[in-house]
Scaffold this motif. Sequence first.
Motif, PDB file in Angstrom:
ATOM      1  N   LEU A 194      54.827  37.851  46.416  1.00 12.83           N
ATOM      2  CA  LEU A 194      54.405  38.698  47.414  1.00 12.83           C
ATOM      3  C   LEU A 194      53.167  38.418  47.746  1.00 12.83           C
ATOM      4  N   GLU A 195      52.065  38.154  46.610  1.00 16.35           N
ATOM      5  CA  GLU A 195      50.746  37.913  46.958  1.00 16.35           C
ATOM      6  C   GLU A 195      50.741  36.679  47.989  1.00 16.35           C
ATOM      7  N   ASN A 196      51.340  35.758  47.517  1.00 14.77           N
ATOM      8  CA  ASN A 196      51.486  34.245  48.741  1.00 14.77           C
ATOM      9  C   ASN A 196      51.882  34.726  50.062  1.00 14.77           C
ATOM     10  N   THR A 197      53.169  35.624  50.155  1.00 16.61           N
ATOM     11  CA  THR A 197      53.440  36.070  51.238  1.00 16.61           C
ATOM     12  C   THR A 197      52.316  36.886  52.298  1.00 16.61           C
ATOM     13  N   MET A 198      51.699  37.724  51.465  1.00 14.82           N
ATOM     14  CA  MET A 198      50.544  38.559  52.145  1.00 14.82           C
ATOM     15  C   MET A 198      49.496  37.423  52.513  1.00 14.82           C
ATOM     16  N   ASN A 199      49.007  36.531  51.942  1.00 11.51           N
ATOM     17  CA  ASN A 199      48.001  35.571  52.173  1.00 11.51           C
ATOM     18  C   ASN A 199      48.681  34.797  53.368  1.00 11.51           C
ATOM     19  N   HIS A 200      49.830  34.510  53.517  1.00 10.63           N
ATOM     20  CA  HIS A 200      50.311  33.621  54.663  1.00 10.63           C
ATOM     21  C   HIS A 200      50.263  34.331  55.759  1.00 10.63           C
ATOM     22  N   LEU A 201      50.875  35.968  55.738  1.00 10.77           N
ATOM     23  CA  LEU A 201      50.858  36.761  56.798  1.00 10.77           C
ATOM     24  C   LEU A 201      49.410  36.767  57.248  1.00 10.77           C
ATOM     25  N   LYS A 202      48.209  37.248  56.687  1.00 15.57           N
ATOM     26  CA  LYS A 202      47.054  37.217  57.013  1.00 15.57           C
ATOM     27  C   LYS A 202      46.427  35.893  57.827  1.00 15.57           C
ATOM     28  N   LEU A 491      52.081  37.689  72.747  1.00 16.24           N
ATOM     29  CA  LEU A 491      51.450  37.523  71.488  1.00 16.24           C
ATOM     30  C   LEU A 491      51.163  38.883  70.680  1.00 16.24           C
ATOM     31  N   ARG A 492      50.948  40.197  71.534  1.00 20.88           N
ATOM     32  CA  ARG A 492      50.846  41.410  70.896  1.00 20.88           C
ATOM     33  C   ARG A 492      51.718  41.843  70.274  1.00 20.88           C
ATOM     34  N   GLY A 493      53.227  41.311  70.645  1.00 17.06           N
ATOM     35  CA  GLY A 493      54.328  41.828  69.863  1.00 17.06           C
ATOM     36  C   GLY A 493      54.419  41.209  68.643  1.00 17.06           C
ATOM     37  N   TYR A 494      53.872  39.590  68.717  1.00 17.29           N
ATOM     38  CA  TYR A 494      53.987  38.973  67.345  1.00 17.29           C
ATOM     39  C   TYR A 494      53.140  39.634  66.399  1.00 17.29           C
ATOM     40  N   ILE A 495      52.007  40.061  66.765  1.00 16.51           N
ATOM     41  CA  ILE A 495      50.853  40.693  65.936  1.00 16.51           C
ATOM     42  C   ILE A 495      51.499  41.801  65.506  1.00 16.51           C
ATOM     43  N   THR A 496      51.824  42.994  66.423  1.00 19.82           N
ATOM     44  CA  THR A 496      52.476  43.966  65.881  1.00 19.82           C
ATOM     45  C   THR A 496      53.416  44.001  64.704  1.00 19.82           C
ATOM     46  N   TYR A 497      54.538  42.868  65.102  1.00 22.17           N
ATOM     47  CA  TYR A 497      55.391  42.354  64.161  1.00 22.17           C
ATOM     48  C   TYR A 497      55.066  42.093  62.939  1.00 22.17           C
ATOM     49  N   THR A 498      53.952  41.262  63.111  1.00 23.09           N
ATOM     50  CA  THR A 498      53.516  40.621  61.720  1.00 23.09           C
ATOM     51  C   THR A 498      52.647  41.547  61.014  1.00 23.09           C
ATOM     52  N   GLN A 499      51.994  42.587  61.647  1.00 24.42           N
ATOM     53  CA  GLN A 499      51.209  43.404  60.782  1.00 24.42           C
ATOM     54  C   GLN A 499      52.129  44.392  59.971  1.00 24.42           C
ATOM     55  N   MET A 500      53.540  44.419  60.775  1.00 26.20           N
ATOM     56  CA  MET A 500      54.083  45.491  60.166  1.00 26.20           C
ATOM     57  C   MET A 500      54.853  44.891  58.948  1.00 26.20           C
ATOM     58  N   LEU A 501      55.294  43.687  58.869  1.00 22.19           N
ATOM     59  CA  LEU A 501      55.515  42.720  57.858  1.00 22.19           C
ATOM     60  C   LEU A 501      54.537  42.705  56.621  1.00 22.19           C
ATOM     61  N   ASP A 503      52.300  44.958  56.057  1.00 21.25           N
ATOM     62  CA  ASP A 503      51.955  46.614  55.467  1.00 21.25           C
ATOM     63  C   ASP A 503      53.113  46.731  54.492  1.00 21.25           C
ATOM     64  N   TRP A 504      54.299  46.191  54.986  1.00 18.61           N
ATOM     65  CA  TRP A 504      55.599  46.712  54.252  1.00 18.61           C
ATOM     66  C   TRP A 504      55.720  45.909  52.830  1.00 18.61           C
ATOM     67  N   VAL A 505      55.212  44.480  52.867  1.00 19.69           N
ATOM     68  CA  VAL A 505      54.948  43.705  51.515  1.00 19.69           C
ATOM     69  C   VAL A 505      53.794  44.272  50.828  1.00 19.69           C
ATOM     70  N   ASN A 506      52.671  44.667  51.449  1.00 21.02           N
ATOM     71  CA  ASN A 506      51.636  45.164  50.726  1.00 21.02           C
ATOM     72  C   ASN A 506      51.835  46.393  49.876  1.00 21.02           C
ATOM     73  N   GLU A 507      52.828  47.433  50.526  1.00 23.05           N
ATOM     74  CA  GLU A 507      53.185  48.689  50.078  1.00 23.05           C
ATOM     75  C   GLU A 507      54.023  48.347  48.908  1.00 23.05           C
ATOM     76  N   ALA A 508      54.853  47.147  48.928  1.00 24.13           N
ATOM     77  CA  ALA A 508      55.752  46.666  47.711  1.00 24.13           C
ATOM     78  C   ALA A 508      54.923  46.158  46.810  1.00 24.13           C
ATOM     79  N   TYR A 509      54.017  45.326  46.967  1.00 23.59           N
ATOM     80  CA  TYR A 509      53.300  44.738  46.029  1.00 23.59           C
ATOM     81  C   TYR A 509      52.712  45.764  45.303  1.00 23.59           C
ATOM     82  N   ALA A 510      51.827  46.555  45.816  1.00 20.75           N
ATOM     83  CA  ALA A 510      51.284  47.817  44.983  1.00 20.75           C
ATOM     84  C   ALA A 510      52.202  48.602  44.132  1.00 20.75           C
TER      85      ALA A 510
END
Length: 673
Positions: A194-202, A491-501, A503-510
């Motif tokens: 999950l940590e690697n996933t968050m870094n990749h999404l960043k 691009l705005r759609g991609y950004i919104t979708y990526t940010q949602m992903l 946030d979801w992974v970050n909440e799951a990680y915590a």
Amino acid sequence: MRIENIELNNFRQYIGTQKIEFSQDPERNVTVLVGKNTSGKTTLIRAFEWCLYRKYGFEDEILLNSQVAEHMNEGETQDVSVTISLWHKYSIDDKATRYIINRKATYLCAGLDAINGKRKISLARPISGSVQWLNDDGQTYSDVDAGSVNASITRLLPEDLSGYFFLTGERIGAITENKDLKESVRGLMGLNVLENTMNHLKKILSTYNNALKQSGNSNIENAQKMMEEKQNQLDRLGEEIFKVQDAVDFYQNEKAECSANLKKNNNVIEDQKRREQLESIIEDTKNTVASGKTGMASGFSVNAFSFFLKPLTNRVNEFMEKVADEVDCVPDMSQPSIDYIINIRKKCICGTDVSKGTLAYQQLIFERQKMPPENIGSAARRYQEYTNQYSEMGDNYFTIIESKYRDYRRNKKELARRIDEKQNIDKSLGNGSIDAKALNYAYTNAVSMLEKKSREIKNLYEQQGALKKEIDNCNNIINELLKKDKSNVKLRGYITYTQMLFDWVNEAYASKEVSIRSQLEMKVNSNFVKMYHGNRNILIDSKYRVKYSDVTTEESDGLKAVKNFAFVSGLVEMAKEALTGEDDIELGTQSFPMVMDAPFSNIDEIHIANICSILPDIAEQVIIAVMKKDWDQASDRLSNKIGKTYLIEKDIDSKGNEIETSTHFKEVKLLNV
């Protein structure tokens, strides 16, 4: 993971090619190797580590068997190699794959050393490694690219986690000593995925943001610059929260240890118990007082207007009683309407003459007098209805406020009384021996610092929440400004979708990190209770450091070993379980063997028996290299779990002496060797 076999070729004292087949039976998953001290038990562990990670662990880095080296001619080469065959799968649903891992070193003899007369041995070429896996046909093998060998081994069993599964007696005693185990446990439990996933999404978010066409739009640039600054502040705040949380854990442990030490003194046990009770009572009473204060303020504001208006409404109502009784009147009739009929039309709508002096005229005038302002009966009635409602709302106001105030005063007095009682106990505990005073001071200091750090972390979390809101605001501003630029819609759609992903992974990680520490503490305590014959509990802090909740004496080497066995067994047990939650993210399962050298050296026979009854059920495979004296104590508990047994023996020369450089494995069928 199950280790099928290991093959050693001229590795240290193991001369020639020797192979050990480990038990693959899931019911009898223990392999035991019994040998004397210095026979080569530790060397076997080193062979695993050298093959997998190129770790030596020896003062002399020449791994070639000394006897073989002494018989080499100048210019001759000899190979040292270790080969491990194992089966591994990455989750419950995966099919196990067979891997063959090999590490080889080639040594060259450069002749005799002129000073000591010994042969000069050195590496002839760099140490090589290879990894093969069995193809689906079950017959042929594929080779991993030479540059990916280490990465492939890390994928099977990361080196930073190997210390939990390749254990010597010394390592078992030190595995949880003053170390930050957080990263290791994260890797073992799969949180690094999950940590690697968050870094990749960043990185993806950064790439998308940089791709936005912002030239010429200073508002967007300013908003994005502000958002980046706030994000940097948020990252720094996260580091600060981690440090303060570590301090909170420290003072919680300090408080628990001081409390446990105070309980050793029979003179203060009851006072200490009472103090702990009072701490809980005081905390609850504080909450009750705060709640009562809030309730009193809330009750004061509700219907206050009605209560304070009541004297005035009573006087007005008395006046209204003097006003003429309410008289019925024609609905919606007004004085201008009657004036029009009398003065302009001079006839009723029915045609009757309404000239002055007529009966009809007099009736109309009478009706006109009912209309305001000559008659306020209707208005007075409505007003009285309103004032009566307000009056009723304020009837119980004083009673309610008085009741709430009495409860508040009573709880405040109770709080003061409890605090006084606790302060008296504090003084009493501090008036004992010098040690008791010191312990009491340490306890009160830990409580004070814990409260301080708790306030700090609460404030930091509030700042964190505020920063997140500011970042969201900046992001909303940028999105609104970018809507005008159609080229950035995708691009705005991609950004919104990526940010949602993200946030979801970050909440799951915590969520999973908190859950993992809690579950691990439960499992470690469960195993510790089964292994240890005393009464103690284990605490695991935010860095996964292991402590006792009630240690009152210096920790012995034996107790430390039992504690660390409980910790490692808890890790192994959790690694086998799929970590899932409401987010449906599954981290998978990892099953590992436990390979141990002299694990029972510092442990008494009762604890040895307890540990032996647990390990085979927790680990998928157990490989133990042990001295005979320790094996005699463990054999009864392990007899029904043993699949293979070996003796580690040194060869004997013509004079009956053991040859230190010539050791072999010998499989035996008898359990009590």
